[in-house]
Design a protein around this motif. Sequence first.
Motif, PDB file in Angstrom:
ATOM      1  N   SER A   1       0.820  -1.208   0.000  1.00 14.68           N
ATOM      2  CA  SER A   1       0.000   0.000   0.000  1.00 14.68           C
ATOM      3  C   SER A   1       0.854   1.258   0.000  1.00 14.68           C
ATOM      4  CB  SER A   1      -0.923  -0.004   1.223  1.00 14.68           C
ATOM      5  OG  SER A   1      -1.721   1.151   1.250  1.00 14.68           O
ATOM      6  N   CYS A   2       1.944   1.247   0.757  1.00 16.34           N
ATOM      7  CA  CYS A   2       2.863   2.393   0.763  1.00 16.34           C
ATOM      8  C   CYS A   2       3.369   2.688  -0.646  1.00 16.34           C
ATOM      9  CB  CYS A   2       4.040   2.124   1.697  1.00 16.34           C
ATOM     10  SG  CYS A   2       3.637   2.114   3.457  1.00 16.34           S
ATOM     11  N   LEU A   3       3.744   1.642  -1.363  1.00 17.31           N
ATOM     12  CA  LEU A   3       4.236   1.818  -2.733  1.00 17.31           C
ATOM     13  C   LEU A   3       3.148   2.386  -3.633  1.00 17.31           C
ATOM     14  CD1 LEU A   3       6.324  -1.462  -3.187  1.00 17.31           C
ATOM     15  CD2 LEU A   3       7.181   0.848  -2.722  1.00 17.31           C
ATOM     16  N   TYR A   4       1.925   1.873  -3.524  1.00 15.66           N
ATOM     17  CA  TYR A   4       0.811   2.386  -4.334  1.00 15.66           C
ATOM     18  C   TYR A   4       0.593   3.876  -4.076  1.00 15.66           C
ATOM     19  CZ  TYR A   4      -0.485  -2.572  -4.841  1.00 15.66           C
ATOM     20  OH  TYR A   4      -0.493  -3.920  -5.107  1.00 15.66           O
ATOM     21  N   VAL A   5       0.605   4.251  -2.802  1.00 16.47           N
ATOM     22  CA  VAL A   5       0.348   5.653  -2.440  1.00 16.47           C
ATOM     23  C   VAL A   5       1.440   6.562  -2.986  1.00 16.47           C
ATOM     24  CG1 VAL A   5       0.264   7.269  -0.509  1.00 16.47           C
ATOM     25  CG2 VAL A   5      -1.021   5.132  -0.400  1.00 16.47           C
ATOM     26  N   LEU A   6       2.687   6.156  -2.833  1.00 13.72           N
ATOM     27  CA  LEU A   6       3.797   6.992  -3.297  1.00 13.72           C
ATOM     28  C   LEU A   6       3.792   7.116  -4.826  1.00 13.72           C
ATOM     29  CD1 LEU A   6       6.595   5.780  -0.852  1.00 13.72           C
ATOM     30  CD2 LEU A   6       5.249   7.887  -0.748  1.00 13.72           C
ATOM     31  N   ILE A   7       3.445   6.046  -5.524  1.00 14.88           N
ATOM     32  CA  ILE A   7       3.318   6.121  -6.990  1.00 14.88           C
ATOM     33  C   ILE A   7       2.189   7.071  -7.370  1.00 14.88           C
ATOM     34  CG2 ILE A   7       2.686   4.802  -9.052  1.00 14.88           C
ATOM     35  CD1 ILE A   7       4.104   2.386  -7.768  1.00 14.88           C
ATOM     36  N   HIS A   8       1.072   6.986  -6.667  1.00 10.93           N
ATOM     37  CA  HIS A   8      -0.062   7.880  -6.896  1.00 10.93           C
ATOM     38  C   HIS A   8       0.370   9.337  -6.705  1.00 10.93           C
ATOM     39  CE1 HIS A   8      -4.632   8.650  -6.068  1.00 10.93           C
ATOM     40  NE2 HIS A   8      -4.071   9.678  -6.679  1.00 10.93           N
ATOM     41  N   PHE A   9       1.129   9.594  -5.652  1.00 10.46           N
ATOM     42  CA  PHE A   9       1.569  10.965  -5.381  1.00 10.46           C
ATOM     43  C   PHE A   9       2.499  11.478  -6.482  1.00 10.46           C
ATOM     44  CE2 PHE A   9       4.665  13.948  -3.568  1.00 10.46           C
ATOM     45  CZ  PHE A   9       3.806  14.912  -3.067  1.00 10.46           C
ATOM     46  N   VAL A  10       3.442  10.655  -6.905  1.00 10.97           N
ATOM     47  CA  VAL A  10       4.400  11.073  -7.939  1.00 10.97           C
ATOM     48  C   VAL A  10       3.687  11.354  -9.263  1.00 10.97           C
ATOM     49  CG1 VAL A  10       6.332  10.276  -9.354  1.00 10.97           C
ATOM     50  CG2 VAL A  10       6.369   9.920  -6.881  1.00 10.97           C
ATOM     51  N   LEU A  11       2.626  10.585  -9.549  1.00 10.31           N
ATOM     52  CA  LEU A  11       1.897  10.786 -10.808  1.00 10.31           C
ATOM     53  C   LEU A  11       0.980  12.000 -10.785  1.00 10.31           C
ATOM     54  CD1 LEU A  11       0.884   7.085 -11.655  1.00 10.31           C
ATOM     55  CD2 LEU A  11       2.703   8.464 -12.702  1.00 10.31           C
ATOM     56  N   THR A  12       0.643  12.497  -9.608  1.00 10.43           N
ATOM     57  CA  THR A  12      -0.320  13.593  -9.506  1.00 10.43           C
ATOM     58  C   THR A  12       0.252  14.874  -8.898  1.00 10.43           C
ATOM     59  OG1 THR A  12      -1.106  12.729  -7.367  1.00 10.43           O
ATOM     60  CG2 THR A  12      -2.295  12.031  -9.362  1.00 10.43           C
ATOM     61  N   HIS A  13       1.471  14.809  -8.356  1.00 11.52           N
ATOM     62  CA  HIS A  13       2.088  15.973  -7.720  1.00 11.52           C
ATOM     63  C   HIS A  13       3.567  16.036  -8.098  1.00 11.52           C
ATOM     64  CE1 HIS A  13      -1.445  15.234  -5.226  1.00 11.52           C
ATOM     65  NE2 HIS A  13      -1.326  16.434  -4.689  1.00 11.52           N
ATOM     66  N   PRO A  14       4.185  17.229  -8.050  1.00  6.27           N
ATOM     67  CA  PRO A  14       5.636  17.307  -8.200  1.00  6.27           C
ATOM     68  C   PRO A  14       6.305  16.530  -7.071  1.00  6.27           C
ATOM     69  CG  PRO A  14       4.629  19.481  -8.380  1.00  6.27           C
ATOM     70  CD  PRO A  14       3.553  18.559  -7.921  1.00  6.27           C
ATOM     71  N   PRO A  15       7.213  15.606  -7.360  1.00  6.16           N
ATOM     72  CA  PRO A  15       7.801  14.763  -6.312  1.00  6.16           C
ATOM     73  C   PRO A  15       8.428  15.557  -5.171  1.00  6.16           C
ATOM     74  CG  PRO A  15       8.365  13.925  -8.482  1.00  6.16           C
ATOM     75  CD  PRO A  15       7.694  15.234  -8.702  1.00  6.16           C
ATOM     76  N   GLY A  16       9.032  16.702  -5.485  1.00 10.90           N
ATOM     77  CA  GLY A  16       9.684  17.495  -4.442  1.00 10.90           C
ATOM     78  C   GLY A  16       8.728  18.235  -3.533  1.00 10.90           C
ATOM     79  N   ALA A  17       7.425  18.216  -3.867  1.00  7.38           N
ATOM     80  CA  ALA A  17       6.450  18.971  -3.067  1.00  7.38           C
ATOM     81  C   ALA A  17       6.337  18.448  -1.647  1.00  7.38           C
ATOM     82  CB  ALA A  17       5.082  18.925  -3.754  1.00  7.38           C
ATOM     83  N   ILE A  18       6.616  17.172  -1.455  1.00  5.97           N
ATOM     84  CA  ILE A  18       6.487  16.594  -0.124  1.00  5.97           C
ATOM     85  C   ILE A  18       7.587  17.094   0.815  1.00  5.97           C
ATOM     86  CG2 ILE A  18       7.920  14.519  -0.376  1.00  5.97           C
ATOM     87  CD1 ILE A  18       5.576  12.969   0.915  1.00  5.97           C
ATOM     88  N   LEU A  19       8.646  17.692   0.251  1.00  9.20           N
ATOM     89  CA  LEU A  19       9.749  18.223   1.059  1.00  9.20           C
ATOM     90  C   LEU A  19       9.580  19.708   1.361  1.00  9.20           C
ATOM     91  CD1 LEU A  19      12.726  16.488  -0.808  1.00  9.20           C
ATOM     92  CD2 LEU A  19      11.536  15.697   1.250  1.00  9.20           C
ATOM     93  N   LYS A  20       8.505  20.312   0.890  1.00  4.94           N
ATOM     94  CA  LYS A  20       8.312  21.762   1.045  1.00  4.94           C
ATOM     95  C   LYS A  20       7.033  22.081   1.811  1.00  4.94           C
ATOM     96  CE  LYS A  20      10.638  22.530  -3.393  1.00  4.94           C
ATOM     97  NZ  LYS A  20      10.513  23.070  -4.782  1.00  4.94           N
ATOM     98  N   LEU A  21       6.697  21.248   2.759  1.00  2.81           N
ATOM     99  CA  LEU A  21       5.477  21.431   3.530  1.00  2.81           C
ATOM    100  C   LEU A  21       5.764  22.224   4.802  1.00  2.81           C
ATOM    101  CD1 LEU A  21       4.119  17.765   3.241  1.00  2.81           C
ATOM    102  CD2 LEU A  21       3.495  19.740   1.835  1.00  2.81           C
ATOM    103  N   PRO A  22       4.741  22.811   5.421  1.00  3.53           N
ATOM    104  CA  PRO A  22       4.943  23.496   6.705  1.00  3.53           C
ATOM    105  C   PRO A  22       5.456  22.527   7.765  1.00  3.53           C
ATOM    106  CG  PRO A  22       2.800  24.041   5.759  1.00  3.53           C
ATOM    107  CD  PRO A  22       3.362  22.934   4.923  1.00  3.53           C
ATOM    108  N   ALA A  23       6.226  23.046   8.711  1.00  2.81           N
ATOM    109  CA  ALA A  23       6.820  22.193   9.746  1.00  2.81           C
ATOM    110  C   ALA A  23       5.752  21.443  10.530  1.00  2.81           C
ATOM    111  CB  ALA A  23       7.672  23.045  10.688  1.00  2.81           C
TER     112      ALA A  23
END
Length: 300
Positions: free
Chosen positions: A200-222
């Motif tokens: 499930s973790c792999l499915y979710v991360l693939i879903h995120f990469v296909l729908t969002h810029p991959p680096g966006a997860i590193l630019k979130l509020p603290a």
Amino acid sequence: MSRSFRSSLLTFLIVAGSSLFFCSKAVFVKLAYRYGLDAVTTLALRMAMAFPFFLIGGIWASSGKHVQPLTGRDWARLALLGFCGWYFSSVINFMGLEHVSVGLERMILYTYPSIVLLGSVLVLRKPLKWGVAGAMLLSYLGILIGYYAEASAKSGGETWLGALLIFGSAISYAIFVLFSGEMISRIGPIRFTSCVVGFSCLYVLIHFVLTHPPGAILKLPAEAYGCGVALAVAGTVIPSYLFGIGLKRAGAQAFAVIGMIGPLGTVGLAWMLLGEAINPVQVLGLALTLAGGAMVAVGK
């Protein structure tokens, strides 16, 4: 204190803990939404932080001398169960939480025992008792009451969409529960959970990469990362391992009955952390839903 009593008490604590921790995820999801995260980003943050725990757990559970290797068919079943139980169910659940309160979400999701029962009737050809059918109707009456209480307080269309998504999540989770028992007994709860949630973790991360810029997860509020840690540890790792252990020890019926403590605890947690109001009509709806779910589980 007898050994059987200690064993029963431990089983109760494991199942109740699984339900309480698992239900708490809805509160942490709502907190994450306050920092501008959408459903997929919140889910990706949760799974990215949880994945190392399941990877380590899977390696440890597969390292014994007498552990039977998994066949290709086993891997295929684990991949499908991971899709239904922790990926698809979670995605639409998180989307539904964008539109409804935590209390209504728990109320709808707790219908999964009745859906499991219907699945056993339709798929496994088991008989349906009239008393159990009545309990199911009681459970769905509670949902209608809770839905009316919430829809009358805000946009009905928004509430309808959220309720529909959450019900779809309950169906997907029920499919997962219906077909998990045999594999948990055969390969063990730790290895089962590690593999299923790992997929499930792999499915979710693939879903995120296909729908969002991959680096966006590193630019979130603290603060969002704090919610992610809470979701990963308290809302994913702990309850998922307790789920497998508790289901094996208690069986599906007792697991569902004891698990009713989760929705009640979550409503209180949502009141304390999110300030969600609790009115008498919602309490009545929740009580009917939980009573129906418990009667369904006992009636099975």
